[in-house]
Each structure stands twice: as C-alpha cells, then as structure tokens.
Design a protein around this motif. Structure first.
Motif, PDB file in Angstrom:
ATOM      1  N   MET A  99     -58.850  54.579  28.334  1.00 34.23           N
ATOM      2  CA  MET A  99     -59.461  53.787  29.285  1.00 34.23           C
ATOM      3  C   MET A  99     -59.091  52.293  28.633  1.00 34.23           C
ATOM      4  O   MET A  99     -59.443  51.985  27.433  1.00 34.23           O
ATOM      5  N   ASP A 100     -59.341  51.421  29.721  1.00 30.92           N
ATOM      6  CA  ASP A 100     -59.181  49.951  29.293  1.00 30.92           C
ATOM      7  C   ASP A 100     -60.728  49.820  28.742  1.00 30.92           C
ATOM      8  O   ASP A 100     -61.008  49.163  27.918  1.00 30.92           O
ATOM      9  N   SER A 101     -61.612  50.441  29.482  1.00 31.21           N
ATOM     10  CA  SER A 101     -63.146  50.667  29.194  1.00 31.21           C
ATOM     11  C   SER A 101     -63.926  51.746  29.510  1.00 31.21           C
ATOM     12  O   SER A 101     -63.416  52.182  30.568  1.00 31.21           O
ATOM     13  N   PHE A 102     -65.073  51.977  28.985  1.00 33.29           N
ATOM     14  CA  PHE A 102     -65.653  52.903  29.483  1.00 33.29           C
ATOM     15  C   PHE A 102     -67.224  52.825  29.244  1.00 33.29           C
ATOM     16  O   PHE A 102     -67.668  52.077  28.577  1.00 33.29           O
ATOM     17  N   THR A 103     -68.043  53.654  30.217  1.00 32.41           N
ATOM     18  CA  THR A 103     -69.625  53.684  29.741  1.00 32.41           C
ATOM     19  C   THR A 103     -70.003  55.044  29.869  1.00 32.41           C
ATOM     20  O   THR A 103     -69.330  55.976  30.531  1.00 32.41           O
ATOM     21  N   ILE A 104     -71.178  55.323  29.019  1.00 31.75           N
ATOM     22  CA  ILE A 104     -71.635  56.708  29.023  1.00 31.75           C
ATOM     23  C   ILE A 104     -73.257  56.497  29.212  1.00 31.75           C
ATOM     24  O   ILE A 104     -73.865  55.546  28.320  1.00 31.75           O
ATOM     25  N   GLN A 105     -73.881  56.880  30.082  1.00 36.18           N
ATOM     26  CA  GLN A 105     -75.400  57.022  30.196  1.00 36.18           C
ATOM     27  C   GLN A 105     -75.915  58.228  30.375  1.00 36.18           C
ATOM     28  O   GLN A 105     -75.480  58.958  31.340  1.00 36.18           O
ATOM     29  N   SER A 106     -76.899  58.490  29.559  1.00 39.94           N
ATOM     30  CA  SER A 106     -77.502  59.796  29.557  1.00 39.94           C
ATOM     31  C   SER A 106     -78.660  59.948  28.771  1.00 39.94           C
ATOM     32  O   SER A 106     -79.108  58.964  27.853  1.00 39.94           O
ATOM     33  N   ARG A 107     -79.809  60.522  29.562  1.00 40.00           N
ATOM     34  CA  ARG A 107     -81.162  60.275  29.230  1.00 40.00           C
ATOM     35  C   ARG A 107     -81.595  59.062  29.017  1.00 40.00           C
ATOM     36  O   ARG A 107     -81.607  58.131  29.824  1.00 40.00           O
ATOM     37  N   ASN A 108     -81.800  58.419  27.794  1.00 35.62           N
ATOM     38  CA  ASN A 108     -82.266  57.168  27.378  1.00 35.62           C
ATOM     39  C   ASN A 108     -81.420  56.367  26.508  1.00 35.62           C
ATOM     40  O   ASN A 108     -81.815  55.461  26.043  1.00 35.62           O
ATOM     41  N   THR A 109     -80.032  56.755  26.560  1.00 36.51           N
ATOM     42  CA  THR A 109     -78.945  55.985  25.884  1.00 36.51           C
ATOM     43  C   THR A 109     -77.750  55.755  26.655  1.00 36.51           C
ATOM     44  O   THR A 109     -77.398  56.409  27.655  1.00 36.51           O
ATOM     45  N   THR A 110     -77.268  54.543  26.479  1.00 33.12           N
ATOM     46  CA  THR A 110     -76.146  53.953  27.136  1.00 33.12           C
ATOM     47  C   THR A 110     -75.078  53.471  26.006  1.00 33.12           C
ATOM     48  O   THR A 110     -75.418  52.875  25.062  1.00 33.12           O
ATOM     49  N   ALA A 111     -73.913  53.847  26.072  1.00 35.70           N
ATOM     50  CA  ALA A 111     -72.614  53.154  25.340  1.00 35.70           C
ATOM     51  C   ALA A 111     -71.713  52.797  26.323  1.00 35.70           C
ATOM     52  O   ALA A 111     -71.527  53.084  27.258  1.00 35.70           O
ATOM     53  N   LEU A 112     -71.302  51.352  25.724  1.00 36.80           N
ATOM     54  CA  LEU A 112     -70.313  50.640  26.318  1.00 36.80           C
ATOM     55  C   LEU A 112     -68.923  50.621  25.161  1.00 36.80           C
ATOM     56  O   LEU A 112     -69.264  50.256  24.149  1.00 36.80           O
ATOM     57  N   GLY A 113     -67.775  50.949  25.612  1.00 40.69           N
ATOM     58  CA  GLY A 113     -66.684  50.759  24.792  1.00 40.69           C
ATOM     59  C   GLY A 113     -65.272  50.544  25.176  1.00 40.69           C
ATOM     60  O   GLY A 113     -65.099  50.436  26.534  1.00 40.69           O
ATOM     61  N   GLU A 114     -64.569  50.135  24.370  1.00 43.20           N
ATOM     62  CA  GLU A 114     -63.172  49.893  24.593  1.00 43.20           C
ATOM     63  C   GLU A 114     -62.551  50.505  23.320  1.00 43.20           C
ATOM     64  O   GLU A 114     -62.738  50.220  22.201  1.00 43.20           O
ATOM     65  N   GLY A 115     -61.695  51.442  23.566  1.00 45.08           N
ATOM     66  CA  GLY A 115     -60.866  52.107  22.492  1.00 45.08           C
ATOM     67  C   GLY A 115     -61.755  52.688  21.654  1.00 45.08           C
ATOM     68  O   GLY A 115     -62.793  53.648  22.099  1.00 45.08           O
ATOM     69  N   LEU A 116     -61.720  52.526  20.395  1.00 40.09           N
ATOM     70  CA  LEU A 116     -62.567  53.314  19.361  1.00 40.09           C
ATOM     71  C   LEU A 116     -63.838  52.676  19.243  1.00 40.09           C
ATOM     72  O   LEU A 116     -64.632  52.993  18.288  1.00 40.09           O
ATOM     73  N   ASN A 117     -64.076  51.238  19.634  1.00 39.40           N
ATOM     74  CA  ASN A 117     -65.006  50.300  19.509  1.00 39.40           C
ATOM     75  C   ASN A 117     -66.118  50.577  20.689  1.00 39.40           C
ATOM     76  O   ASN A 117     -65.885  50.643  21.745  1.00 39.40           O
ATOM     77  N   TYR A 118     -67.472  50.535  20.373  1.00 41.04           N
ATOM     78  CA  TYR A 118     -68.325  50.702  21.241  1.00 41.04           C
ATOM     79  C   TYR A 118     -69.834  50.011  20.913  1.00 41.04           C
ATOM     80  O   TYR A 118     -70.022  49.885  19.435  1.00 41.04           O
ATOM     81  N   GLU A 119     -70.488  49.738  21.603  1.00 39.64           N
ATOM     82  CA  GLU A 119     -71.959  49.438  21.475  1.00 39.64           C
ATOM     83  C   GLU A 119     -72.788  50.649  22.130  1.00 39.64           C
ATOM     84  O   GLU A 119     -72.615  50.779  23.269  1.00 39.64           O
ATOM     85  N   ILE A 120     -73.831  50.723  21.402  1.00 37.18           N
ATOM     86  CA  ILE A 120     -74.787  51.811  22.020  1.00 37.18           C
ATOM     87  C   ILE A 120     -76.196  51.206  21.918  1.00 37.18           C
ATOM     88  O   ILE A 120     -76.569  50.319  20.871  1.00 37.18           O
ATOM     89  N   GLY A 121     -77.159  51.556  22.933  1.00 32.95           N
ATOM     90  CA  GLY A 121     -78.369  51.195  22.769  1.00 32.95           C
ATOM     91  C   GLY A 121     -79.481  51.917  23.892  1.00 32.95           C
ATOM     92  O   GLY A 121     -78.960  53.035  24.510  1.00 32.95           O
ATOM     93  N   ASP A 122     -80.531  51.422  23.958  1.00 30.55           N
ATOM     94  CA  ASP A 122     -81.680  52.317  24.747  1.00 30.55           C
ATOM     95  C   ASP A 122     -81.499  51.799  26.305  1.00 30.55           C
ATOM     96  O   ASP A 122     -80.954  50.763  26.452  1.00 30.55           O
TER      97      ASP A 122
END
Length: 216
Positions: A99-122
């Motif tokens: 994808m150009d970009s993606f997000t994952i949100q589950s329980r109390n964690t969210t990740a935002l990424g592009e390719g193999l790079n991502y940021e993750i936080g509460d």
C-alpha cells in the motif's frame, strides 16, 4: 572502519511480487482480510472501500503491541494459532506493505506505516481491530470493483459472523446441507451448478479457500 547500512526495499516491490504470486491479487486482498478477522474470532466484520483504499473493522480478540509488532509488522512473522485459516506470514505483504500507506489500530495500540517503515504508539482502547490501506496507483481498482470482488468471494463462504460491505449487510452465503468430507484442516463441499457441472469447494471455519472443477 566499517559502515553499517540497511537494505532498502521500495514499496512497489511488494505489489509486483503479489501480482506475480496471485492470479487475482485484489481477490486475495479480500480473502486475507477476512482470514484475519475470522481467525480473531470476530462476530461482526465491516469492510469499506473507497476508490483510493480499504477499511476493515472487526470485533475480534485484537492484538496487543507485542503481537502487532511480531505478527503484523515483522516481515515473515506470524503468531497464528494452529488450525487457523492463515498463518504463513504472507498476508501483510498484500494488506500493508504493498500500500501507499496503512494504519492498524487494535486494543490500545496504533501503528501508521509506509512500506517497511512505521511508527507505533498508544491509543484509546478499541475492542477489536481496524486496518486501513491506501491503494498505490498501480493497484488500478475502484470502490465498486472491490465491492463486487468481495461479494463474489463471500458467495462461496458461510460465515457465522455478521458481515457488512460499505454499511450494507451481506447475507447471500453458499449454504450446503452437509460436508462431503471433514478433516482436521477443512471441510469439503460439493455443489451442483445450473449447468450440470460439479465443483468441489474447500472451506475453513466457513471461509472459502479454493475450488476445483470436477466435471459433469
């Protein structure tokens, strides 16, 4: 003096690999999304499409941060339980990395990424999982086409969860009276078409896996 560098992989590489591996990479995207939700024990699944991307929402068991990193955000990693529909660690290539970009949100964690790079936080606690992906230009799909592909795939399933496509409940499941054969991994179903031909369907937890034409 030694210099340590990291091998860079462009985002387009993953979509190219998916196109080579799958006859219909768009259909495979839908199948992988539903596999994840079914394996998570979801009883309600919502899939939404826009021309530039998808959104998958379920009320399954979700993931903590460790599982999200090890299973979803580690190339080749998986933490699927034995007997689940997926478990080979390839789905993330199609769902996220292509994808150009993606997000994952589950329980109390969210990740935002592009390719193999991502940021993750509460984040605020979510009972389930939301995964979104923004299509790269090379995907060349529309919201209408993706909805049709989803309906075509679900017509071969018989899920016990409530499923919604763009906020409309889907109910046109392929229901059979009994399985032809049951084993530890899946159930086989035989269904006669209107053209007097037989197909053998393989489903896992009600989810269509593949079919084989058996002749007249």
């Amino acid at each position: 003096m030694s210099i340590t560098n990291t091998v860079q992989i462009p985002k387009g590489y993953f979509l190219k690999q998916s196109k080579q591996e799958y006859a219909s990479y768009a259909q495979r995207l839908v199948q992988e999304l539903f596999q994840n939700s079914v394996d998570a024990g979801a009883t309600e699944i919502k899939i939404n499409f826009k021309n530039d991307g998808y959104e998958m929402i379920d009320n399954g068991k979700g993931m903590n941060r460790e599982t999200m990193v090890d299973a979803m955000l580690t190339f080749g990693g998986t933490q699927k339980d034995e007997g689940n529909a997926g478990g080979f660690g390839h789905a993330k290539i199609l769902l996220l990395f292509s994808m150009d970009s993606f997000t994952i949100q589950s329980r109390n964690t969210t990740a935002l990424g592009e390719g193999l790079n991502y940021e993750i936080g509460d984040s605020e606690y979510l009972n389930g999982t939301i995964v979104t992906g923004k299509f790269a230009k090379e995907w060349d799909v529309s919201a209408e086409r993706m909805a049709l592909i989803t309906k075509s795939f679900l017509q071969k399933c018989d899920l016990k969860a409530k499923v919604y496509i763009n906020d409309t409940e889907y109910t046109n499941w392929m229901i059979t009276n009994r399985a032809v054969r049951k084993n530890e991994w899946s159930k086989l179903y035989s269904k006669k078409t209107t053209y007097d031909c037989y197909y053998l369907y393989v489903r896992k937890n009600g989810l269509f896996m593949f079919e084989k034409y058996m002749g007249e």
